[in-house]
Design a protein around this motif. Structure first.
Motif, short mmCIF file in Angstrom:
data_model
loop_
_atom_site.label_atom_id
_atom_site.label_comp_id
_atom_site.label_asym_id
_atom_site.label_seq_id
_atom_site.Cartn_x
_atom_site.Cartn_y
_atom_site.Cartn_z
N ASP A 1 -40.03 25.70 -48.72
CA ASP A 1 -40.27 27.14 -48.69
C ASP A 1 -41.62 27.35 -49.37
O ASP A 1 -41.75 27.22 -50.59
CB ASP A 1 -39.17 27.88 -49.44
N ILE A 2 -42.64 27.66 -48.57
CA ILE A 2 -44.00 27.77 -49.10
C ILE A 2 -44.13 28.95 -50.06
O ILE A 2 -44.80 28.85 -51.08
CB ILE A 2 -45.03 27.85 -47.95
N GLU A 3 -43.47 30.07 -49.76
CA GLU A 3 -43.56 31.24 -50.65
C GLU A 3 -43.00 30.93 -52.03
O GLU A 3 -43.55 31.33 -53.04
CB GLU A 3 -42.84 32.44 -50.04
N ALA A 4 -41.89 30.21 -52.09
CA ALA A 4 -41.29 29.85 -53.38
C ALA A 4 -41.94 28.61 -53.99
O ALA A 4 -41.73 28.30 -55.15
CB ALA A 4 -39.80 29.60 -53.20
N ASN A 5 -42.72 27.88 -53.18
CA ASN A 5 -43.33 26.61 -53.57
C ASN A 5 -42.27 25.64 -54.10
O ASN A 5 -42.42 25.02 -55.14
CB ASN A 5 -44.45 26.80 -54.59
N ASN B 1 -39.60 30.34 -41.12
CA ASN B 1 -40.87 30.12 -41.81
C ASN B 1 -40.80 29.08 -42.93
O ASN B 1 -41.61 29.09 -43.85
CB ASN B 1 -41.46 31.43 -42.35
N THR B 2 -39.82 28.17 -42.86
CA THR B 2 -39.78 27.02 -43.76
C THR B 2 -40.02 25.77 -42.92
O THR B 2 -40.02 25.83 -41.69
CB THR B 2 -38.44 26.93 -44.51
#
Length: 199
Positions: free
Chosen positions: A163-167, A153-154
């Motif tokens: 990494d969208i969650e970590a931005n 999911n990256t």
């Protein structure tokens, strides 16, 4: 007031009066920009030939005049690409729309309006243009051959993964590189390879 207790304040006061900011004697790092400069100077200004390094790792190597890029010089990007140009008072001045010559890290020159590298009509990589296609089952995932492993999911953005969650954008070995801007996130989700769980 002693110089030792006011050393940083004195330095900051001097740096504010000089443009560009002075570099510290220990590491040539500029206090306010985070950039650094190694090279010729006239007085306290960048003048002659030198290397100016930006905080993101991009380096300008070339001629300077009165503290600006001026003359022949090349930007070297962290991803291995380069942009060579003739500079006048900090601006690239070539006759083409990009005002210089951009070269990808694999050595391919970017040619405006005549681009034959992995376009919608021909999805071959530049290396495949030069050396032909690999046999079935050994296809290239990227120009260099096999793509780097990225977490699930990256998104592979070329110099690392988003990494969208970590931005955050991380190098392939997991070190934090930078914060993405809004346009980069949208572009990566639309065009970049996504990390998936192996079957």
């Amino acid at each position: 007031v002693s110089l030792t207790t006011k050393k940083n304040n004195l330095y900051c006061a001097l740096a504010i009066r000089h443009n560009p900011p002075l570099t510290t004697p220990q590491n040539n790092k500029m206090e306010y920009t985070g950039s650094s400069y190694e090279g010729d100077k006239a007085g306290r200004r960048m003048e002659g030939h030198g290397t100016y390094t930006l905080p993101n790792g991009t380096k300008y190597i070339g001629e300077m005049k009165d503290g600006e890029f001026h003359g022949e010089g090349t930007l070297h990007f962290p991803n291995g690409a380069t942009f060579a140009a003739t500079w006048v008072h900090g601006k690239a001045t070539g006759t083409n729309p990009s005002r210089g010559a951009y070269k990808f890290k694999d050595g391919l020159d970017y040619v405006e309006n005549d681009y034959e590298y992995c376009d919608e009509d021909d999805r071959r990589f530049y290396t495949e243009h030069l050396k032909g296609l690999n046999p079935a089952g050994a296809s290239r995932q990227v120009n260099a051959g096999k793509a780097k492993a990225i977490p699930v999911n990256t998104f592979d953005v070329g110099d690392g993964y988003l990494d969208i969650e970590a931005n955050k954008i991380f190098s392939y070995d997991g070190a934090e590189l930078r914060d993405p801007d809004e346009g980069e996130v949208e572009w990566a989700q639309k065009f970049c390879r996504k990390g998936v769980a192996e079957a």
